[in-house]
Design a protein around this motif. Structure first.
Motif, PDB file in Angstrom:
ATOM      1  N   ARG A  52      -0.166  13.652   0.147  1.00  0.00           N
ATOM      2  CA  ARG A  52       0.563  13.159   1.323  1.00  0.00           C
ATOM      3  C   ARG A  52      -0.208  11.991   1.940  1.00  0.00           C
ATOM      4  O   ARG A  52      -1.411  12.081   2.191  1.00  0.00           O
ATOM      5  CB  ARG A  52       0.714  14.297   2.333  1.00  0.00           C
ATOM      6  CG  ARG A  52       1.473  13.936   3.589  1.00  0.00           C
ATOM      7  CD  ARG A  52       2.960  14.022   3.426  1.00  0.00           C
ATOM      8  NE  ARG A  52       3.447  15.376   3.188  1.00  0.00           N
ATOM      9  CZ  ARG A  52       4.732  15.651   2.909  1.00  0.00           C
ATOM     10  NH1 ARG A  52       5.609  14.668   2.821  1.00  0.00           N
ATOM     11  NH2 ARG A  52       5.102  16.899   2.700  1.00  0.00           N
ATOM     12  N   CYS A  53       0.507  10.910   2.205  1.00  0.00           N
ATOM     13  CA  CYS A  53      -0.085   9.692   2.790  1.00  0.00           C
ATOM     14  C   CYS A  53       0.034   9.730   4.315  1.00  0.00           C
ATOM     15  O   CYS A  53       0.856  10.473   4.863  1.00  0.00           O
ATOM     16  CB  CYS A  53       0.659   8.490   2.219  1.00  0.00           C
ATOM     17  SG  CYS A  53       0.120   6.894   2.855  1.00  0.00           S
ATOM     18  N   GLY A  54      -0.754   8.903   4.968  1.00  0.00           N
ATOM     19  CA  GLY A  54      -0.673   8.781   6.422  1.00  0.00           C
ATOM     20  C   GLY A  54       0.705   8.350   6.902  1.00  0.00           C
ATOM     21  O   GLY A  54       1.084   8.611   8.047  1.00  0.00           O
ATOM     22  N   CYS A  55       1.476   7.694   6.052  1.00  0.00           N
ATOM     23  CA  CYS A  55       2.824   7.232   6.427  1.00  0.00           C
ATOM     24  C   CYS A  55       3.843   8.360   6.362  1.00  0.00           C
ATOM     25  O   CYS A  55       4.991   8.177   6.759  1.00  0.00           O
ATOM     26  CB  CYS A  55       3.264   6.090   5.524  1.00  0.00           C
ATOM     27  SG  CYS A  55       3.714   6.613   3.856  1.00  0.00           S
ATOM     28  N   GLY A  56       3.434   9.531   5.844  1.00  0.00           N
ATOM     29  CA  GLY A  56       4.339  10.673   5.788  1.00  0.00           C
ATOM     30  C   GLY A  56       4.914  10.926   4.411  1.00  0.00           C
ATOM     31  O   GLY A  56       5.437  11.999   4.148  1.00  0.00           O
TER      32      GLY A  56
ATOM     33  N   GLY B  99       2.070  10.163  -2.482  1.00  0.00           N
ATOM     34  CA  GLY B  99       1.663   9.405  -3.658  1.00  0.00           C
ATOM     35  C   GLY B  99       1.731   7.899  -3.525  1.00  0.00           C
ATOM     36  O   GLY B  99       1.934   7.191  -4.510  1.00  0.00           O
ATOM     37  N   CYS B 100       1.543   7.383  -2.300  1.00  0.00           N
ATOM     38  CA  CYS B 100       1.509   5.930  -2.110  1.00  0.00           C
ATOM     39  C   CYS B 100       0.274   5.351  -2.814  1.00  0.00           C
ATOM     40  O   CYS B 100      -0.749   6.023  -2.955  1.00  0.00           O
ATOM     41  CB  CYS B 100       1.420   5.571  -0.634  1.00  0.00           C
ATOM     42  SG  CYS B 100       2.847   6.071   0.332  1.00  0.00           S
ATOM     43  N   LEU B 101       0.360   4.073  -3.204  1.00  0.00           N
ATOM     44  CA  LEU B 101      -0.765   3.378  -3.828  1.00  0.00           C
ATOM     45  C   LEU B 101      -2.041   3.562  -3.003  1.00  0.00           C
ATOM     46  O   LEU B 101      -3.128   3.768  -3.545  1.00  0.00           O
ATOM     47  CB  LEU B 101      -0.425   1.883  -3.960  1.00  0.00           C
ATOM     48  CG  LEU B 101      -1.499   0.979  -4.554  1.00  0.00           C
ATOM     49  CD1 LEU B 101      -1.866   1.399  -5.970  1.00  0.00           C
ATOM     50  CD2 LEU B 101      -1.052  -0.482  -4.524  1.00  0.00           C
TER      51      LEU B 101
ATOM     52  N   GLY C 193       0.813  -1.213   0.000  1.00  0.00           N
ATOM     53  CA  GLY C 193       0.000   0.000   0.000  1.00  0.00           C
ATOM     54  C   GLY C 193       0.845   1.261   0.000  1.00  0.00           C
ATOM     55  O   GLY C 193       0.359   2.344  -0.338  1.00  0.00           O
ATOM     56  N   HIS C 194       2.109   1.116   0.385  1.00  0.00           N
ATOM     57  CA  HIS C 194       2.980   2.288   0.470  1.00  0.00           C
ATOM     58  C   HIS C 194       4.046   2.278  -0.622  1.00  0.00           C
ATOM     59  O   HIS C 194       5.097   2.896  -0.490  1.00  0.00           O
ATOM     60  CB  HIS C 194       3.552   2.428   1.881  1.00  0.00           C
ATOM     61  CG  HIS C 194       2.440   2.587   2.869  1.00  0.00           C
ATOM     62  ND1 HIS C 194       1.767   3.772   3.047  1.00  0.00           N
ATOM     63  CD2 HIS C 194       1.795   1.665   3.623  1.00  0.00           C
ATOM     64  CE1 HIS C 194       0.779   3.584   3.903  1.00  0.00           C
ATOM     65  NE2 HIS C 194       0.774   2.315   4.273  1.00  0.00           N
ATOM     66  N   MET C 195       3.734   1.555  -1.706  1.00  0.00           N
ATOM     67  CA  MET C 195       4.519   1.636  -2.921  1.00  0.00           C
ATOM     68  C   MET C 195       4.205   2.996  -3.551  1.00  0.00           C
ATOM     69  O   MET C 195       3.039   3.356  -3.721  1.00  0.00           O
ATOM     70  CB  MET C 195       4.069   0.490  -3.824  1.00  0.00           C
ATOM     71  CG  MET C 195       4.667   0.463  -5.182  1.00  0.00           C
ATOM     72  SD  MET C 195       4.353  -1.151  -5.947  1.00  0.00           S
ATOM     73  CE  MET C 195       2.592  -1.299  -5.826  1.00  0.00           C
TER      74      MET C 195
HETATM   75 ZN   LIG Z   1       2.151   5.691   2.503  1.00  0.00          ZN
END
Ligand SMILES: [Zn+2]
Length: 326
Positions: free
Chosen positions: A177-181, A184-186, A167-169
């Motif tokens: 911005r993704c929750g992981c910081g 553009g993560c999947l 999911g974080h590819m």
């Molecule tokens: Zn992510």
């Protein structure tokens, strides 16, 4: 094997909102289950008490008072070797909680811990849609996107147990911005949260649409978008199609890297059927090499909401067989 090792195993799926416990035979038959709220706001001690009570209830329903082993799965990163939940993104104040040692003591049996998506991958491979495949990828697509990788019939955990975070590819380094910081993560394109985010823009642009009317009465979730799409809202249908297509872009990269025989997809967005999976297959074919595409089958998981709990039980069976030190 001693008699004890023939006993069923327990699997506990710790989710952000619910706990699902199963008692499972070594052949993968679910003998009993229990489901109850997590009550995560109460903190780790209360959640652990709920997990214990849940598995004890499932054991009582199955008519047994001993287990060969217990498996637990948790959301987010786990220290697989020590049996510790390092953090749980949706459970406040969870840091370095030694779940496996605690449950091993509580149930007087070996206990193994696994990440929830890895557990689901194991269960689908052993007992579900991925049976018989040597190289299989599992993706779960709900509010987020998770995954697990089976290589040569075994779960691939990587150097530090962190493998499988599909999911974080990154599919667009300049994306949202993704929750992981990162950007553009999947997950920012193909998940339920992504669909809900895009739906807010759709509603603002088309206040007279069906989805806009529904959103006045209910929270604007991916499920509501699915409902609107089924009821004929073209804009809602396009959002589901777009998220599926973006999933397929990720799948194409995964197919090129892993050349899997099978990709098993689970999670609530699979309920959208071809609206989501059709564009996903189309994009995956476009983005992957011809030979790898010819050899892969993309299928929906068979174990549904039970996959993670059953995967925890699969990890427990492996612990009995001595694959684990705990
Ligand atoms: Zn992510």
């Amino acid at each position: 094997m001693s008699g004890r090792n023939q006993l069923p195993v327990g699997g506990i799926d710790l989710g952000a909102t619910k706990i699902l416990s199963v008692v499972v035979s070594h052949a993968g038959d679910v003998l009993a289950e229990d489901i109850r709220p997590t009550e995560g706001v109460e903190g780790p001690d209360a959640v652990i008490a709920n997990m214990t009570a849940s598995l004890r209830q499932a054991m009582a329903s199955a008519g047994i008072d001993r287990l060969a082993a217990v498996g637990v799965d948790a959301p987010g990163p786990v220290d697989y070797e020590r049996g510790v939940v390092t953090e749980a993104p949706n459970l406040p104040v969870w840091h370095d909680v030694p779940l496996a040692p605690l449950f091993s003591k509580e149930f007087g049996a070996p206990c193994a811990l696994e990440n929830d998506a890895n557990a689901s991958a194991l269960a689908e491979h052993r007992w579900g849609a991925g049976r018989g495949s040597r190289h299989m990828l599992f993706l779960t697509v709900s509010s987020g996107v998770g995954g697990g990788i089976i290589v040569d019939g075994a779960l691939y955990r990587g150097a530090s147990g962190a493998a499988g975070e599909v999911g974080h590819m990154t599919i667009n380094a300049r994306g949202p911005r993704c929750g992981c910081g990162r950007r553009g993560c999947l997950e920012m394109y193909a998940s339920g949260l992504a669909i809900a985010r895009r739906a807010r823009r759709l509603v603002a642009r088309h206040p007279d649409s069906l989805i806009a009317m529904l959103a006045r009465e209910q929270p604007l979730t991916a499920k509501l978008v699915q409902q609107a799409a089924e009821d004929g809202d073209d804009g809602a249908e396009e959002l589901i199609n777009a998220a599926g297509y973006d999933l397929g872009i990720g799948l194409g990269s995964l197919i090129n890297i892993f050349n899997p025989q099978m990709i098993v997809i689970g999670g609530s967005l699979t309920k959208a059927g071809d609206s989501y999976l059709g564009p996903a297959r189309e994009a995956a074919q476009r983005e992957s090499f011809e030979q790898a595409w010819q050899d892969v089958r993309i299928v929906v998981g068979e174990l549904g909401d039970r996959s993670a709990a059953m995967g925890a039980a699969a990890v427990a069976i492996d612990a009995v067989r001595g694959h684990l030190a705990t």
